[in-house]
Design a protein around this motif. Structure first.
Motif, PDB file in Angstrom:
ATOM      1  N   ASN A  84       0.647  -1.157   0.142  1.00  0.00           N
ATOM      2  CA  ASN A  84      -0.109   0.091   0.050  1.00  0.00           C
ATOM      3  C   ASN A  84       0.746   1.306  -0.081  1.00  0.00           C
ATOM      4  O   ASN A  84       0.283   2.258  -0.275  1.00  0.00           O
ATOM      5  CB  ASN A  84      -0.937  -0.083   1.080  1.00  0.00           C
ATOM      6  CG  ASN A  84      -1.978  -0.818   1.052  1.00  0.00           C
ATOM      7  OD1 ASN A  84      -2.462  -1.076   0.083  1.00  0.00           O
ATOM      8  ND2 ASN A  84      -2.880  -1.142   2.110  1.00  0.00           N
ATOM      9  N   ALA A  85       2.050   1.264   0.166  1.00  0.00           N
ATOM     10  CA  ALA A  85       2.879   2.278   0.350  1.00  0.00           C
ATOM     11  C   ALA A  85       3.748   2.753  -0.722  1.00  0.00           C
ATOM     12  O   ALA A  85       4.505   3.590  -0.915  1.00  0.00           O
ATOM     13  CB  ALA A  85       3.989   2.028   1.823  1.00  0.00           C
ATOM     14  N   LEU A  86       3.542   1.636  -1.692  1.00  0.00           N
ATOM     15  CA  LEU A  86       4.543   1.975  -2.857  1.00  0.00           C
ATOM     16  C   LEU A  86       4.178   3.204  -3.696  1.00  0.00           C
ATOM     17  O   LEU A  86       5.187   3.857  -4.333  1.00  0.00           O
ATOM     18  CB  LEU A  86       4.338   0.812  -3.935  1.00  0.00           C
ATOM     19  CG  LEU A  86       5.055  -0.696  -3.275  1.00  0.00           C
ATOM     20  CD1 LEU A  86       4.530  -1.759  -4.386  1.00  0.00           C
ATOM     21  CD2 LEU A  86       6.546  -0.381  -3.482  1.00  0.00           C
ATOM     22  N   ALA A  87       2.898   3.524  -3.830  1.00  0.00           N
ATOM     23  CA  ALA A  87       2.733   4.668  -4.454  1.00  0.00           C
ATOM     24  C   ALA A  87       3.256   5.874  -3.999  1.00  0.00           C
ATOM     25  O   ALA A  87       4.137   6.985  -4.424  1.00  0.00           O
ATOM     26  CB  ALA A  87       1.057   5.150  -4.712  1.00  0.00           C
ATOM     27  N   ALA A  88       3.308   6.101  -2.559  1.00  0.00           N
ATOM     28  CA  ALA A  88       4.060   7.150  -1.829  1.00  0.00           C
ATOM     29  C   ALA A  88       5.576   6.986  -1.926  1.00  0.00           C
ATOM     30  O   ALA A  88       5.956   8.022  -2.067  1.00  0.00           O
ATOM     31  CB  ALA A  88       3.608   7.155  -0.317  1.00  0.00           C
ATOM     32  N   LEU A  89       6.147   5.890  -1.970  1.00  0.00           N
ATOM     33  CA  LEU A  89       7.772   5.862  -2.141  1.00  0.00           C
ATOM     34  C   LEU A  89       7.857   6.106  -3.800  1.00  0.00           C
ATOM     35  O   LEU A  89       8.934   6.471  -3.759  1.00  0.00           O
ATOM     36  CB  LEU A  89       7.914   4.375  -1.694  1.00  0.00           C
ATOM     37  CG  LEU A  89       7.817   4.227  -0.335  1.00  0.00           C
ATOM     38  CD1 LEU A  89       8.250   2.642   0.083  1.00  0.00           C
ATOM     39  CD2 LEU A  89       8.896   4.956   0.401  1.00  0.00           C
ATOM     40  N   MET A  90       6.951   5.821  -4.465  1.00  0.00           N
ATOM     41  CA  MET A  90       7.406   6.255  -5.991  1.00  0.00           C
ATOM     42  C   MET A  90       7.501   7.858  -6.001  1.00  0.00           C
ATOM     43  O   MET A  90       8.283   8.356  -6.748  1.00  0.00           O
ATOM     44  CB  MET A  90       6.196   5.915  -6.869  1.00  0.00           C
ATOM     45  CG  MET A  90       6.203   6.323  -8.276  1.00  0.00           C
ATOM     46  SD  MET A  90       5.251   5.969  -9.322  1.00  0.00           S
ATOM     47  CE  MET A  90       5.684   6.823 -10.836  1.00  0.00           C
ATOM     48  N   GLU A  91       6.579   8.730  -5.305  1.00  0.00           N
ATOM     49  CA  GLU A  91       6.715  10.072  -5.176  1.00  0.00           C
ATOM     50  C   GLU A  91       7.955  10.584  -4.521  1.00  0.00           C
ATOM     51  O   GLU A  91       8.873  11.322  -4.963  1.00  0.00           O
ATOM     52  CB  GLU A  91       5.591  10.568  -4.494  1.00  0.00           C
ATOM     53  CG  GLU A  91       5.546  12.087  -4.335  1.00  0.00           C
ATOM     54  CD  GLU A  91       5.856  13.021  -5.510  1.00  0.00           C
ATOM     55  OE1 GLU A  91       6.355  13.902  -5.513  1.00  0.00           O
ATOM     56  OE2 GLU A  91       5.196  12.541  -6.559  1.00  0.00           O
ATOM     57  N   SER A  92       8.247   9.798  -3.338  1.00  0.00           N
ATOM     58  CA  SER A  92       9.675  10.001  -2.861  1.00  0.00           C
ATOM     59  C   SER A  92      10.736   9.719  -3.519  1.00  0.00           C
ATOM     60  O   SER A  92      11.701  10.579  -3.331  1.00  0.00           O
ATOM     61  CB  SER A  92       9.779   9.205  -1.357  1.00  0.00           C
ATOM     62  OG  SER A  92       8.758   9.683  -0.335  1.00  0.00           O
ATOM     63  N   ALA A  93      10.543   8.606  -4.415  1.00  0.00           N
ATOM     64  CA  ALA A  93      11.990   8.298  -5.311  1.00  0.00           C
ATOM     65  C   ALA A  93      12.052   9.447  -6.435  1.00  0.00           C
ATOM     66  O   ALA A  93      13.214   9.778  -6.713  1.00  0.00           O
ATOM     67  CB  ALA A  93      11.707   6.948  -5.837  1.00  0.00           C
ATOM     68  N   SER A  94      10.791   9.764  -7.116  1.00  0.00           N
ATOM     69  CA  SER A  94      10.928  10.657  -8.047  1.00  0.00           C
ATOM     70  C   SER A  94      11.359  12.027  -7.582  1.00  0.00           C
ATOM     71  O   SER A  94      12.162  12.827  -8.184  1.00  0.00           O
ATOM     72  CB  SER A  94       9.478  10.898  -8.597  1.00  0.00           C
ATOM     73  OG  SER A  94       9.027   9.661  -9.089  1.00  0.00           O
ATOM     74  N   VAL A 132      12.802   2.233  -4.888  1.00  0.00           N
ATOM     75  CA  VAL A 132      13.764   2.771  -4.049  1.00  0.00           C
ATOM     76  C   VAL A 132      15.240   2.756  -4.151  1.00  0.00           C
ATOM     77  O   VAL A 132      15.377   2.124  -5.443  1.00  0.00           O
ATOM     78  CB  VAL A 132      13.379   2.306  -2.395  1.00  0.00           C
ATOM     79  CG1 VAL A 132      12.256   2.437  -2.131  1.00  0.00           C
ATOM     80  CG2 VAL A 132      13.904   1.085  -2.379  1.00  0.00           C
ATOM     81  N   LYS A 133      15.920   3.617  -3.841  1.00  0.00           N
ATOM     82  CA  LYS A 133      17.424   3.691  -4.088  1.00  0.00           C
ATOM     83  C   LYS A 133      18.106   2.541  -3.406  1.00  0.00           C
ATOM     84  O   LYS A 133      19.325   2.321  -3.914  1.00  0.00           O
ATOM     85  CB  LYS A 133      18.063   4.947  -3.995  1.00  0.00           C
ATOM     86  CG  LYS A 133      18.351   5.384  -2.421  1.00  0.00           C
ATOM     87  CD  LYS A 133      18.871   6.977  -2.370  1.00  0.00           C
ATOM     88  CE  LYS A 133      20.430   6.763  -2.700  1.00  0.00           C
ATOM     89  NZ  LYS A 133      20.884   8.146  -2.370  1.00  0.00           N
ATOM     90  N   TRP A 134      17.772   1.955  -2.487  1.00  0.00           N
ATOM     91  CA  TRP A 134      18.617   0.947  -1.717  1.00  0.00           C
ATOM     92  C   TRP A 134      17.776  -0.109  -1.030  1.00  0.00           C
ATOM     93  O   TRP A 134      16.893   0.199  -0.401  1.00  0.00           O
ATOM     94  CB  TRP A 134      19.642   1.506  -1.011  1.00  0.00           C
ATOM     95  CG  TRP A 134      20.646   0.650   0.011  1.00  0.00           C
ATOM     96  CD1 TRP A 134      21.577   0.246  -0.238  1.00  0.00           C
ATOM     97  CD2 TRP A 134      20.223   0.143   1.314  1.00  0.00           C
ATOM     98  NE1 TRP A 134      22.246  -0.443   0.525  1.00  0.00           N
ATOM     99  CE2 TRP A 134      21.386  -0.767   1.571  1.00  0.00           C
ATOM    100  CE3 TRP A 134      19.196   0.258   2.259  1.00  0.00           C
ATOM    101  CZ2 TRP A 134      21.648  -1.261   2.884  1.00  0.00           C
ATOM    102  CZ3 TRP A 134      19.498  -0.413   3.290  1.00  0.00           C
ATOM    103  CH2 TRP A 134      20.336  -1.145   3.746  1.00  0.00           C
TER     104      TRP A 134
END
Length: 550
Positions: A84-94, A132-134
């Motif tokens: 469920n958190a993947l969309a938020a992490l996509m924003e943080s990654a971008s 994510v980066k790592w």
């Protein structure tokens, strides 16, 4: 009274490590395999902020990290909770935001066995690796302190971004040997200076019409003072990307704003003999879908070497924006005094005249569109907010207006999810920002469609005393998609929504709310900011997106 734990588990070790790394807040929500995190938080000085969905917890962590510059821990449960958190992490990654996601995992001896364990994924870590980066998985309790320290450091190292670590539930509930303690590894991130600084300084020193184009990397590296010093030294107009808004105050005489779709803005960049692009990937939304063309020479500062020259030929300086700008300043000749005007008054410099010409030409173009409603809303919001107030904008029509036409006056105050262009970001991001800066006013501007993603977080705001304010613009659906559909197909479909009574929902959540109008907005915003705790304004209007100005 809260009872103290008698057994030190892996969950306690994780929270102890986060405290040692400097965490003050943790975001997330409990899940069956992640309960050890929350048991440890029960007796920890780290503030635990439990949201209603992992998506919103991730957006809140993003908002916290953007305004503070510090990593934000995001605690996730196994399987669906983590996903469920993947969309938020996509924003943080971008957007290169340092969120440290820490997820539980099924028991160590069952990972990858496909035996139908609750919340089992074939490869949970692989779901996060492309985003994510790592990433890492702990195989023992002894590894946990070092892995968390690495996740923290990687999240901050330019180019910054989210990291992910997962810990099997048997480790989280297991007893920690007394010899295992939080890591004391240094958290100082690498701040490299780009090579070829001398060559770049020479080009800038010889330029007659330079322009600086500042992106989000300036904000992430805390380099706004160096940016302003270099701009004034060069007498160079400063354009910002949407993600770089606030890196240079938009009421400064050298500010050319952040309107990449407007022709005056594009010509400023195209007609410069040297453009210094700092901390921007020169992506599609920034460069008019890659149609922008540079006149003579582009110098590009970026921490990611793969971005240098990826879209445009450039003299590349691979390094941290702040460190590289400081190195450039050391190599530049002394600043030339500005010419004096009549009566000893300071005249506009050449750079100031060029920047002012851009702003005035765009303003004339907007005047011709007769969009007094939308521009008036932006003016009232700007006048109601202190200079350093935080504004979180969703992907909604007024947010699009704001990206190009709202004056961001201070760094790390303009939150906008252009990285992934996702709905539902602004309200939870504003709550996270308030957790980071509780004494700073914060306003979230959302559309009704996007707000439905995060409506339940009204309760989170009340429960945790996160007194951000909400401006909800209700046009009965996805307003910007209506415009896109009509333009592309002549008709609309599936963009109109049956809506609840938003004011009644605010009342049910015990959040004070008011219906407002464009004429009353300024006064109602003043009321909202006087309310002790969260407050909401609902504005029923159909807005129209701005057109690019000629």
């Amino acid at each position: 009274m809260t009872s103290q734990p008698t057994t030190r588990t892996g969950g306690h070790l994780v929270i102890e490590c986060l405290q040692a790394l400097g965490a003050e807040v943790a975001f997330g929500l409990p899940g069956i395999h992640a309960l050890a995190f929350w048991e440890a938080l029960r007796s920890s000085p780290i503030r635990s902020l439990n949201f209603r969905t992992e998506l919103n917890a991730g957006f809140a962590a993003d908002g916290y990290a953007r305004v503070s510059g510090r990593p934000a821990p995001l605690l996730l449960s196994t399987g669906p909770g983590a996903l469920n958190a993947l969309a938020a992490l996509m924003e943080s990654a971008s957007a290169h935001v340092p969120v440290v996601a820490i997820a539980s995992q099924i028991p160590s001896d069952l990972i990858g066995k496909r035996r139908g364990f609750l919340h089992e994924l074939d490869d949970q870590l692989a779901c996060f690796a492309p985003i994510v980066k790592w990433t890492a998985r702990a195989a023992s309790l002894e590894q946990v302190p070092e892995l968390l320290a690495q996740a923290w450091r990687h999240s901050l190292t330019p180019p910054s971004g989210p990291t992910y670590i997962e810990i099997p539930v048997d480790l989280l509930t297991g007893t920690v040997p007394s010899s295992v303690e939080p890591s004391e590894i240094s958290m100082t991130p690498d701040r490299r200076v780009g090579e070829r600084v001398d060559e770049a300084a020479t080009l800038l020193g010889q330029a007659s019409s330079p322009v600086i184009w500042a992106g989000g990397g300036v904000l992430r590296s805390h380099a706004w003072a160096e940016l302003a010093e270099l701009a004034e030294l060069l007498d160079a107009p400063v354009a910002t990307t949407y993600m770089g808004k606030g890196a240079f105050p938009e009421d400064h005489p050298l500010s050319a704003g952040s309107a990449p779709d407007d022709r005056a803005f594009q010509e400023l960049l195209e007609q410069a003999d040297v453009v210094l692009a700092v901390g921007t990937e020169l992506g599609a939304e920034t460069t008019a879908q890659y149609q922008l063309r540079f006149g003579v020479r582009l110098i590009q500062i970026d921490a990611d070497p793969s971005r240098i020259g990826a879209t445009y030929p450039a003299l590349g300086l691979v390094g941290d924006a702040g460190a590289t700008l400081r190195a450039l300043l050391q190599r530049m000749p002394p600043r030339r005094p500005s010419p004096a005007g009549e009566g000893g008054r300071t005249a506009y410099s050449g750079g100031q005249r060029r920047a002012r010409a851009v702003r005035e030409r765009i303003a004339r173009g907007l005047d011709a569109q007769h969009r007094d409603l939308e521009r008036g809303l932006l003016r009232d919001i700007r006048s109601a907010l202190p200079r350093d107030a935080i504004q979180a904008w969703d992907m909604t029509i007024l947010g699009y207006w704001a990206a190009a036409n709202f004056s961001a006056l201070a760094p790390r105050t303009f939150l906008y999810p252009l990285g992934s262009g996702t709905l539902g970001y602004a309200w939870p991001a504003a709550l996270g920002a308030k957790a980071a800066r509780p004494d700073t006013p914060a306003l979230a501007v959302v559309g009704d469609g996007g707000f439905l993603y995060s409506m339940a977080e009204l309760l989170t705001a009340r429960q945790h005393r996160l007194d951000a304010k909400l401006l909800l613009i209700d046009d009965g659906g996805y307003g910007i998609l209506r415009e896109y559909q009509r333009e592309a197909y002549g008709e609309t479909h599936a963009v109109d929504l049956a809506q609840p009574n938003f004011l009644a929902i605010c009342a049910a959540c015990q959040v004070p709310g008011r219906m407002t109008t464009a004429e009353r907005l300024a006064g109602d915003l003043a009321w909202a900011f006087e309310v002790d705790g969260p407050a909401a304004l609902i504005l029923r209007e159909t807005l129209v997106a701005a057109k690019p100005t000629p």
